[in-house]
Design an enzyme around this catalytic site. Structure first.
Site, short mmCIF file in Angstrom:
data_model
loop_
_atom_site.label_atom_id
_atom_site.label_comp_id
_atom_site.label_asym_id
_atom_site.label_seq_id
_atom_site.Cartn_x
_atom_site.Cartn_y
_atom_site.Cartn_z
N LYS A 172 0.84 -1.21 0.00
CA LYS A 172 0.00 0.00 0.00
C LYS A 172 0.88 1.26 0.00
CE LYS A 172 -3.38 2.85 0.44
NZ LYS A 172 -4.16 3.24 -0.72
N LYS A 240 -0.49 12.36 5.53
CA LYS A 240 -0.26 11.33 6.55
C LYS A 240 0.49 10.15 5.92
CE LYS A 240 -3.20 8.11 6.87
NZ LYS A 240 -3.46 6.70 6.53
P1 NAP Z 1 -12.15 9.10 6.82
O1 NAP Z 1 -13.28 9.33 5.90
O2 NAP Z 1 -11.46 10.26 7.43
O3 NAP Z 1 -12.67 8.09 7.97
C1 NAP Z 1 -11.81 7.75 9.01
C2 NAP Z 1 -12.50 6.85 10.00
O4 NAP Z 1 -11.61 6.67 11.12
C3 NAP Z 1 -13.80 7.44 10.55
O5 NAP Z 1 -14.68 6.38 10.84
C4 NAP Z 1 -13.32 8.10 11.84
O6 NAP Z 1 -14.32 8.27 12.80
C5 NAP Z 1 -12.31 7.09 12.31
N1 NAP Z 1 -11.37 7.64 13.29
C6 NAP Z 1 -10.44 8.60 13.09
N2 NAP Z 1 -9.76 8.84 14.22
C7 NAP Z 1 -10.28 8.02 15.16
C8 NAP Z 1 -9.99 7.79 16.52
N3 NAP Z 1 -9.02 8.46 17.15
N4 NAP Z 1 -10.72 6.88 17.18
C9 NAP Z 1 -11.71 6.20 16.54
N5 NAP Z 1 -12.02 6.35 15.24
C10 NAP Z 1 -11.31 7.27 14.56
O7 NAP Z 1 -10.98 8.24 6.12
P2 NAP Z 1 -11.10 7.26 4.87
O8 NAP Z 1 -10.88 8.07 3.63
O9 NAP Z 1 -12.30 6.42 5.02
O10 NAP Z 1 -9.76 6.42 5.09
C11 NAP Z 1 -9.71 5.32 5.99
C12 NAP Z 1 -8.37 4.62 5.79
O11 NAP Z 1 -8.29 4.13 4.43
C13 NAP Z 1 -7.15 5.53 5.98
O12 NAP Z 1 -6.10 4.82 6.55
C14 NAP Z 1 -6.81 5.97 4.56
O13 NAP Z 1 -5.45 6.33 4.43
C15 NAP Z 1 -7.16 4.71 3.80
N6 NAP Z 1 -7.52 4.91 2.39
C16 NAP Z 1 -8.31 5.96 2.01
C17 NAP Z 1 -8.63 6.10 0.67
C18 NAP Z 1 -9.49 7.23 0.17
O14 NAP Z 1 -9.50 7.47 -1.06
N7 NAP Z 1 -10.24 7.92 1.01
C19 NAP Z 1 -8.17 5.20 -0.28
C20 NAP Z 1 -7.41 4.11 0.14
C21 NAP Z 1 -7.09 3.99 1.48
P3 NAP Z 1 -15.24 9.62 12.79
O15 NAP Z 1 -16.30 9.36 11.77
O16 NAP Z 1 -15.75 9.69 14.17
O17 NAP Z 1 -14.34 10.76 12.44
#
Ligand code: NAP
Length: 297
Positions: A172, A240
């Site tokens: 990744k 990040k």
């Molecule tokens: P996101 O929309 O910001 O969602 C993050 C999730 O993590 C939310 O459920 C959030 O809860 C939770 N969270 C954050 N801090 C927390 C804490 N301290 N305690 C408990 N829960 C917490 O992020 P995302 O885009 O879905 O990405 C999720 C992961 O997939 C990341 O590692 C990212 O790098 C990876 N990723 C993302 C993408 C993309 O295109 N977005 C693609 C591939 C991989 P709340 O709802 O309460 O904030």
């Protein structure tokens, strides 16, 4: 055959995946730090848990997609975290982007309680998550992978097995190194094209067909021309990941000079207030320096 699943972390990526698990007929339990994101799942018949420990108590498979290392620390290792509720025989799958060392730490902690673990991060973004078209990588014991694979098939269009734990997390970061450099290259290229007075729609027509084409360049380039920076992969998450890549590359003494340049521009875009926009907003930092705004006519 797995029938019951817990999904923790209903953000951009997790909500699409959890919806597809419900559509596929799995009995689902959900948990999210901000409880309101659980409501649409409750309406569709999912059980909503109060804590990570409660979320994992009665399912065969536990999956999660969380922002960063700190979130994994709290949700997995923290008080009322997954480790305090999960039982022998269950399987945990971390789909977040983390460094391989974190995946190994998770695997060791789970193994102490007789729980199997896969690191299974994904490529693709919001649309691919919603459409079950993610590109998934997974690592851990082969037999555990084979058991979980039918579930992953409801989430992604490809699933690659990478061998021992930590390897999928490593892949990744390799991929996101390339993504960061593609976005930096796109930003520099479009600004140069604008300054040269080229018609940017024609520029994008060439980007679409030439031998350096990529879907990532095309979709982000077209959105930049429309000044559409709505988030599918937040710039702050790209920053990040740049930090994670740096940390990982340092452990292997692998050179990443270009990544450092992209990281600097991502950090400056965050400082300008663009952190919550899409990662393609890296161009907005360079535009300030170039004193231009890239726009399709
Ligand atoms: P996101 O929309 O910001 O969602 C993050 C999730 O993590 C939310 O459920 C959030 O809860 C939770 N969270 C954050 N801090 C927390 C804490 N301290 N305690 C408990 N829960 C917490 O992020 P995302 O885009 O879905 O990405 C999720 C992961 O997939 C990341 O590692 C990212 O790098 C990876 N990723 C993302 C993408 C993309 O295109 N977005 C693609 C591939 C991989 P709340 O709802 O309460 O904030």
């Amino acid at each position: 055959m797995i029938k019951t699943i817990s999904y923790l972390g209903l953000g951009t990526m997790g909500s699409g995946m959890a919806s597809n698990l419900l559509k596929a007929g799995y009995k689902l339990t959900v948990w999210n730090r901000s409880a309101e994101k659980c409501e649409p799942f409750a309406r569709k018949g999912a059980r909503v848990a109060d804590t990570p420990a409660d979320a994992v108590r009665d399912t065969e498979l536990v999956m999660y997609s969380l922002s960063n290392e700190q979130a994994v620390e709290e949700v997995v290792f923290g008080p009322r975290g997954i480790l305090s509720g999960i039982n022998e025989g269950q399987i945990a799958v971390d789909m977040s982007t983390v460094v391989p060392a974190t995946s190994l730490r998770e695997q060791e902690a789970y193994a102490k309680g007789g729980v199997d673990f896969l690191d299974a991060p994904v490529f693709g973004s919001k649309n691919e998550s919603v459409d079950a078209k993610l590109w998934i990588m997974a690592a851990g014991k082969k037999a555990v992978f084979e058991k979980v694979k039918p579930v992953l098939e409801h989430l992604g269009q490809t699933i690659h097995y990478f061998g021992k734990n930590g390897n999928a997390a490593a892949m990744k970061l390799v991929g996101n190194l390339i993504v960061a450099l593609e976005l930096e290259a796109l930003a520099e290229g479009l600004i140069l094209a604008q300054k040269a007075g080229l018609d940017l729609r024609t520029v994008m027509e060439v980007v679409k067909v030439a031998d350096f084409r990529s879907p990532l360049l095309v979709s982000n380039g077209q959105n930049i021309l429309k000044r559409d920076f709505s988030t599918s992969f937040a710039l702050e998450l790209m920053l990040k990941d740049a930090g994670l890549i740096e940390k990982f590359a340092a452990t292997l003494q692998s050179p990443i000079p270009a990544l450092r340049v992209a990281e600097k521009n991502l950090a400056s875009a965050v400082a300008f207030g663009f952190g919550k926009e899409n990662a393609s907003a890296i161009i907005r930092a360079l535009e300030k320096e170039a004193r231009v705004e890239v726009k399709g006519r």
